[in-house]
Write a protein that holds these residues in place. Structure first.
Motif, mmCIF file in Angstrom:
data_model
loop_
_atom_site.group_PDB
_atom_site.id
_atom_site.type_symbol
_atom_site.label_atom_id
_atom_site.label_comp_id
_atom_site.label_asym_id
_atom_site.label_seq_id
_atom_site.Cartn_x
_atom_site.Cartn_y
_atom_site.Cartn_z
ATOM 1 N N ASP A 235 12.241 108.515 47.052
ATOM 2 C CA ASP A 235 13.674 108.263 46.919
ATOM 3 C C ASP A 235 14.419 109.585 46.773
ATOM 4 O OD1 ASP A 235 13.322 109.108 44.327
ATOM 5 O OD2 ASP A 235 13.221 107.084 43.508
ATOM 6 N N SER B 143 13.067 111.110 51.378
ATOM 7 C CA SER B 143 13.963 109.996 51.043
ATOM 8 C C SER B 143 14.901 109.629 52.176
ATOM 9 C CB SER B 143 14.813 110.379 49.817
ATOM 10 O OG SER B 143 15.612 111.529 50.109
ATOM 11 N N PRO C 6 15.359 105.163 53.983
ATOM 12 C CA PRO C 6 15.280 104.039 53.051
ATOM 13 C C PRO C 6 15.419 102.712 53.796
ATOM 14 C CG PRO C 6 17.456 105.009 52.967
ATOM 15 C CD PRO C 6 16.639 105.885 53.881
ATOM 16 N N SER D 266 19.745 102.942 47.912
ATOM 17 C CA SER D 266 19.130 103.374 46.650
ATOM 18 C C SER D 266 20.178 103.390 45.534
ATOM 19 C CB SER D 266 18.503 104.753 46.823
ATOM 20 O OG SER D 266 17.432 104.710 47.733
ATOM 21 N N ASN E 279 12.155 101.527 48.026
ATOM 22 C CA ASN E 279 12.139 102.612 49.016
ATOM 23 C C ASN E 279 10.931 103.533 48.851
ATOM 24 O OD1 ASN E 279 14.496 101.845 50.360
ATOM 25 N ND2 ASN E 279 15.794 102.934 48.889
#
Length: 284
Positions: A181, A229, A232, A236, A245
């Motif tokens: 993330d 990240s 996703p 998030s 994620n």
């Protein structure tokens, strides 16, 4: 006494012709009856033969019609076969695509059975990507400790189960991609570099486990990618979404078709001695 017998003999002699005549009449009557019954039997037999002949003619006509129909059907099949053989590559490709879809569907059913507990609890997700691939996603908490790239014992056991199914799918690769993330890692946490490095290390760890573990997936069927990240599946904006994620994706895809190497153009043949001699003569 002799005279008394004479009249009786005379009477018997007188009746004898009439008895013979009566016998002849009786015999002629019996013969007529027999003749009449024979004629009736012959007529019945003749009628039966005529009926059988008519039935045979009808059967012959039916067989002829069936033969014509079969010949027509055979011509149609031959035309279809000629049309099919004109496109052998397309037919072979379509057949191979169908086989690949069946293999992936079988793998999906097997993974559903092998990972039933993880799928039910929300630590694994399984879905088909159209008719092209099968995607299995495993949660971070199922495989790793936070900020770490070493598999947990449970993660090793889960990959062994999933890998056994994936290894059995012929003609397919397994693309491993790890995701984190966007939250920065706390300074006090023992992490392995940046999110890029962590995701890449986790993908490589999963690939190593699939190759070296019980599944024994061939190296040429495996690939590893870290996406940090930047890919996703949900926004998030909550702890639950960030946990979603942080995952590892195993994508089952068909092997790419081999690209034929370009043909090397043949070198020009050397001139024959006679031809070279003739050229020298012409120059003189």
């Amino acid at each position: 006494m002799e005279e008394a017998r004479s009249p009786r003999r005379a009477r018997r002699r007188a009746w004898r012709p009439w008895a013979l005549l009566g016998g002849m009449v009786v015999l002629s009557g019996g013969g007529g009856v027999l003749a009449a019954s024979s004629i009736s039997a012959l007529e019945a037999r003749n009628a039966q033969l005529e009926q059988e002949a008519n039935e045979s003619e009808a059967r012959v006509a039916e067989l002829q019609a069936l033969r014509v129909s079969m010949e027509r059907r055979l011509r149609v099949l031959e035309q279809q076969q000629q049309g099919a053989t004109s496109l052998p590559g397309d037919l072979r490709k379509a057949r191979e695509l169908g086989t690949q879809m069946v293999r992936r569907e079988t793998a999906r059913l097997n993974l559903t059975a092998k990972l039933k507990e993880e799928l039910t609890r929300g630590d694994a997700w399984l879905d088909a990507i159209g008719t092209e691939a099968l995607r299995l996603e495993l949660s971070e908490r199922l495989l790793f400790e936070p900020g770490q790239s070493n598999l947990t014992p449970r993660g090793t056991e889960v990959l062994a189960r999933a890998g056994a199914v994936l290894a059995a799918v012929e003609g397919h690769t397994v693309e491993v991609a790890a995701h984190t993330d966007e939250l920065p890692v706390p300074a006090e946490a023992e992490t392995e570099g940046t999110s890029w490095e962590l995701s890449t290390a986790r993908a490589a760890t999963v690939v190593r486990a699939l190759h070296e573990g019980p599944a024994r997936l061939a190296q040429e069927r495996l690939s590893a990618t870290g996406h940090a990240s930047f890919r996703p599946v949900v926004p998030s904006d909550s702890p639950v979404n960030r946990l979603r994620n942080r995952r590892v994706t195993l994508m089952l895809r068909p092997l790419p078709e081999a690209v034929p190497a370009p043909a090397t153009p043949p070198s020009p043949p050397a001139a024959a001695p006679a031809l070279q001699a003739s050229k020298k003569t012409a120059q003189r």
